[in-house]
Design an enzyme around this catalytic site. Structure first.
Site, PDB file in Angstrom:
ATOM      1  N   TYR A  49      -1.151 -17.502 -19.052  1.00 55.81           N
ATOM      2  CA  TYR A  49      -1.219 -18.766 -18.534  1.00 55.81           C
ATOM      3  C   TYR A  49      -3.138 -18.202 -18.696  1.00 55.81           C
ATOM      4  CZ  TYR A  49      -2.150 -20.868 -14.714  1.00 55.81           C
ATOM      5  OH  TYR A  49      -2.573 -21.508 -13.671  1.00 55.81           O
ATOM      6  N   THR A  84       0.755 -24.800 -16.678  1.00 53.98           N
ATOM      7  CA  THR A  84       1.285 -23.955 -15.243  1.00 53.98           C
ATOM      8  C   THR A  84       2.708 -23.547 -15.573  1.00 53.98           C
ATOM      9  OG1 THR A  84       2.660 -25.558 -14.212  1.00 53.98           O
ATOM     10  CG2 THR A  84       0.129 -25.853 -13.390  1.00 53.98           C
ATOM     11  N   LYS A 108      -6.081 -20.305 -19.125  1.00 56.05           N
ATOM     12  CA  LYS A 108      -6.938 -20.405 -17.656  1.00 56.05           C
ATOM     13  C   LYS A 108      -8.776 -20.653 -17.986  1.00 56.05           C
ATOM     14  CE  LYS A 108      -5.785 -23.402 -14.958  1.00 56.05           C
ATOM     15  NZ  LYS A 108      -6.009 -24.505 -15.201  1.00 56.05           N
ATOM     16  N   ASP A 147      -2.210 -38.583 -21.369  1.00 56.20           N
ATOM     17  CA  ASP A 147      -1.498 -36.938 -21.565  1.00 56.20           C
ATOM     18  C   ASP A 147      -2.650 -36.446 -22.551  1.00 56.20           C
ATOM     19  OD1 ASP A 147       0.183 -35.564 -23.390  1.00 56.20           O
ATOM     20  OD2 ASP A 147       1.458 -36.171 -24.257  1.00 56.20           O
ATOM     21  N   THR A 182      -7.896 -20.813 -11.271  1.00 58.55           N
ATOM     22  CA  THR A 182      -6.990 -19.680 -10.568  1.00 58.55           C
ATOM     23  C   THR A 182      -7.724 -18.256 -11.018  1.00 58.55           C
ATOM     24  OG1 THR A 182      -4.706 -18.575 -11.247  1.00 58.55           O
ATOM     25  CG2 THR A 182      -5.756 -19.561 -13.439  1.00 58.55           C
ATOM     26  N   GLY A 191       0.646 -34.576  -9.904  1.00 61.07           N
ATOM     27  CA  GLY A 191       1.281 -32.440  -9.465  1.00 61.07           C
ATOM     28  C   GLY A 191       1.319 -32.288  -7.793  1.00 61.07           C
ATOM     29  N   VAL A 249      -1.323 -30.810  -6.666  1.00 60.36           N
ATOM     30  CA  VAL A 249      -2.874 -30.979  -6.651  1.00 60.36           C
ATOM     31  C   VAL A 249      -3.141 -32.166  -6.413  1.00 60.36           C
ATOM     32  CG1 VAL A 249      -5.093 -30.224  -7.137  1.00 60.36           C
ATOM     33  CG2 VAL A 249      -3.522 -28.688  -6.772  1.00 60.36           C
ATOM     34  N   TRP A 270      -1.853 -19.434  -5.800  1.00 59.47           N
ATOM     35  CA  TRP A 270      -0.691 -19.755  -4.876  1.00 59.47           C
ATOM     36  C   TRP A 270      -0.254 -21.082  -4.188  1.00 59.47           C
ATOM     37  CZ3 TRP A 270       1.379 -14.614  -2.099  1.00 59.47           C
ATOM     38  CH2 TRP A 270       0.815 -13.442  -3.103  1.00 59.47           C
TER      39      TRP A 270
HETATM   40  N1  LIG Z   1       0.923 -23.502  -9.035  1.00 63.09           N
HETATM   41  C1  LIG Z   1      -0.084 -22.383  -8.489  1.00 63.09           C
HETATM   42  O1  LIG Z   1       0.365 -21.719  -7.986  1.00 63.09           O
HETATM   43  C2  LIG Z   1      -1.472 -22.554  -9.069  1.00 63.09           C
HETATM   44  C3  LIG Z   1      -2.597 -21.539  -8.782  1.00 63.09           C
HETATM   45  C4  LIG Z   1      -3.247 -21.744  -8.948  1.00 63.09           C
HETATM   46  C5  LIG Z   1      -4.308 -21.972 -10.012  1.00 63.09           C
HETATM   47  N2  LIG Z   1      -3.477 -23.475 -10.129  1.00 63.09           N
HETATM   48  C6  LIG Z   1      -3.889 -24.486 -10.447  1.00 63.09           C
HETATM   49  O2  LIG Z   1      -4.388 -25.387 -10.213  1.00 63.09           O
HETATM   50  C7  LIG Z   1      -4.355 -26.979 -10.835  1.00 63.09           C
HETATM   51  C8  LIG Z   1      -3.124 -28.069 -10.275  1.00 63.09           C
HETATM   52  O3  LIG Z   1      -1.949 -27.105 -10.277  1.00 63.09           O
HETATM   53  P1  LIG Z   1      -0.645 -27.594  -9.304  1.00 63.09           P
HETATM   54  O4  LIG Z   1      -0.293 -26.258  -8.913  1.00 63.09           O
HETATM   55  O5  LIG Z   1      -0.491 -28.922  -8.969  1.00 63.09           O
HETATM   56  O6  LIG Z   1      -0.237 -28.050 -10.410  1.00 63.09           O
HETATM   57  P2  LIG Z   1       1.814 -28.389 -11.199  1.00 63.09           P
HETATM   58  O7  LIG Z   1       1.961 -28.744  -9.811  1.00 63.09           O
HETATM   59  O8  LIG Z   1       1.955 -27.623 -12.081  1.00 63.09           O
HETATM   60  O9  LIG Z   1       0.923 -30.058 -11.938  1.00 63.09           O
HETATM   61  C9  LIG Z   1       0.115 -29.725 -13.075  1.00 63.09           C
HETATM   62  C10 LIG Z   1       0.140 -31.492 -13.600  1.00 63.09           C
HETATM   63  O10 LIG Z   1      -0.019 -31.288 -14.815  1.00 63.09           O
HETATM   64  C11 LIG Z   1       0.780 -32.163 -15.591  1.00 63.09           C
HETATM   65  N3  LIG Z   1       0.557 -32.096 -17.395  1.00 63.09           N
HETATM   66  C12 LIG Z   1       1.656 -30.718 -18.226  1.00 63.09           C
HETATM   67  N4  LIG Z   1       1.097 -31.316 -18.580  1.00 63.09           N
HETATM   68  C13 LIG Z   1       0.340 -32.411 -18.528  1.00 63.09           C
HETATM   69  C14 LIG Z   1      -0.099 -32.717 -20.368  1.00 63.09           C
HETATM   70  N5  LIG Z   1      -0.118 -32.482 -21.551  1.00 63.09           N
HETATM   71  N6  LIG Z   1      -0.358 -34.666 -19.949  1.00 63.09           N
HETATM   72  C15 LIG Z   1      -0.984 -34.680 -18.405  1.00 63.09           C
HETATM   73  N7  LIG Z   1      -0.116 -34.129 -17.871  1.00 63.09           N
HETATM   74  C16 LIG Z   1       0.111 -33.037 -17.728  1.00 63.09           C
HETATM   75  C17 LIG Z   1       2.452 -31.687 -14.651  1.00 63.09           C
HETATM   76  O11 LIG Z   1       2.614 -33.369 -15.389  1.00 63.09           O
HETATM   77  P3  LIG Z   1       4.371 -33.191 -15.465  1.00 63.09           P
HETATM   78  O12 LIG Z   1       5.261 -32.392 -14.143  1.00 63.09           O
HETATM   79  O13 LIG Z   1       5.181 -34.312 -16.437  1.00 63.09           O
HETATM   80  O14 LIG Z   1       4.938 -31.722 -16.885  1.00 63.09           O
HETATM   81  C18 LIG Z   1       1.809 -31.893 -13.822  1.00 63.09           C
HETATM   82  O15 LIG Z   1       1.900 -33.335 -13.010  1.00 63.09           O
HETATM   83  C19 LIG Z   1      -4.245 -26.495 -12.235  1.00 63.09           C
HETATM   84  O16 LIG Z   1      -5.296 -25.879 -12.790  1.00 63.09           O
HETATM   85  C20 LIG Z   1      -3.312 -24.566 -12.326  1.00 63.09           C
HETATM   86  O17 LIG Z   1      -3.930 -23.858 -13.283  1.00 63.09           O
HETATM   87  C21 LIG Z   1      -2.129 -23.824  -9.731  1.00 63.09           C
END
Ligand SMILES: NC(=O)c1ccc[n+]([C@@H]2O[C@H](COP(=O)([O-])OP(=O)(O)OC[C@H]3O[C@@H](n4cnc5c(N)ncnc54)[C@H](OP(=O)(O)O)[C@@H]3O)[C@@H](O)[C@H]2O)c1
Length: 298
Positions: A128, A65, A132, A39, A104, A10, A12, A153
């Site tokens: 969502y 997400t 969280k 997983d 978040t 992902g 992060v 974001w």
């Molecule tokens: N994105 C935002 O704007 C945002 C904002 C605030 C907080 N956050 C938090 O920051 C953190 C990182 O977010 P991010 O932006 O890096 O999100 P991201 O790019 O969507 O990455 C999330 C990762 O989790 C993986 N995932 C989903 N289901 C899974 C499973 N069953 N087993 C293993 N891996 C799984 C996804 O893999 P797949 O690609 O294979 O599904 C993806 O690689 C999260 O906790 C999120 O809630 C994000």
């Protein structure tokens, strides 16, 4: 130091693995990893991974997400965002590992105009955010030593995100309307990874576990953020077939989405700054770095 990373593919997760490379012994897992279970749908599997590998630190960057889709499958969102962190935290406690978890601004209800502080009341406005919030509580109540970083974001080069979507739509559409009444702070994932890697040793040395807000300085709305991205992208890559120069502002009421979005996503990060000496940087710096990575000069 042995570090176990969940969600290594992902935004992060990848930034964390890059930041840690060379400095730690890292086991970076994703959903389909073959060397160990990564997983989060397999609760026993991820707990077993922790017990087998016995890391000193677990970084959980995996999450469900998809904000709109979570409205239709809240159980799956809760499984990945709450029950999996609970299983991870329980195993972390058993082996004495620190758990770093991400959350978040969506745990708040999005009201008001002032930045949310760590101790403000949580009242998520969508499925969502609720999942969280449950995840945060599970980690906090587990007895494992933990850090929870609430961010907002998030974007990184090479991944689907708002900035990339805006740049793509500006080349495929004649007009682009973007909401201008939801405020927050774009957070560049490599910046967040740097912050985590700076804070973690201090937290471990001094036992400073807890929840910290982590976003850059400043604030914007989605429309102004899109305008900043488009201006930078068009400057760096004028040869691309741009059809929209500037997005048009619209109100959220004119752009209904499956999940309700918070109007106020601002996070007060003064606790992070005071606790770990993290210097505030303007959010635009992260976008500039993203632009350089997405549109490299030949
Ligand atoms: N994105 C935002 O704007 C945002 C904002 C605030 C907080 N956050 C938090 O920051 C953190 C990182 O977010 P991010 O932006 O890096 O999100 P991201 O790019 O969507 O990455 C999330 C990762 O989790 C993986 N995932 C989903 N289901 C899974 C499973 N069953 N087993 C293993 N891996 C799984 C996804 O893999 P797949 O690609 O294979 O599904 C993806 O690689 C999260 O906790 C999120 O809630 C994000």
């Amino acid at each position: 130091m042995k570090v176990l990373v969940f969600g290594a593919n992902g935004q992060v997760g990848q930034a964390l693995v890059q930041q840690l490379s060379g400095a730690a012994q890292v086991l970076a897992l994703h959903r389909h990893s073959s060397q160990a279970c990564g997983d989060l749908q397999n609760l026993q599997g991820i707990a077993q991974t922790v017990r087998d590998w016995r890391p000193e630190v677990i970084l959980n960057a995996a999450a469900y997400t998809q904000v709109d889709r979570a409205e239709d499958e809240p159980e799956l969102a809760q499984h990945i965002n709450a029950q999996a962190p609970a299983a991870m935290a329980e195993a972390a406690r058993e082996v004495g590992a620190w758990l770093v978890h991400f959350s978040t601004d969506y745990v708040f209800d999005g009201s008001g105009h002032t930045p949310w502080r760590e101790q403000d009341a949580c009242a998520p406005c969508n499925a969502y955010g609720h999942s969280k919030w449950l995840g945060e509580q599970a980690v906090r109540n587990s007895g494992a030593r933990h850090l929870i970083f609430r961010t907002s974001w998030v974007f990184a080069a090479g991944h689907p995100n708002f900035a990339r979507t805006m740049a793509q739509l500006a080349q495929s559409r004649d007009t682009l309307q973007v909401v201008n009444d939801q405020y927050g702070v774009p957070t560049y994932a490599p910046w967040l990874a740097q912050v985590v890697c700076a804070a973690l040793p201090q937290a471990m040395a001094q036992g400073m576990q807890g929840v910290y807000h982590a976003a850059p300085a400043g604030q914007t709305n989605w429309c102004d953020y899109a305008a900043y991205v488009l201006q930078g992208a068009q400057q760096r890559a004028p040869q691309l077939p741009w059809r929209v120069q500037t997005p048009q502002p619209i109100a959220s009421a004119a752009y209904p989405t499956r999940a309700k979005r918070p109007a106020n996503s601002r996070l007060d990060c003064s606790l992070l700054h005071q606790s770990f000496g993290v210097q505030p940087v303007p959010w635009q710096r992260g976008v500039n770095a993203w632009l350089e990575a997405e549109y490299p000069t030949p």
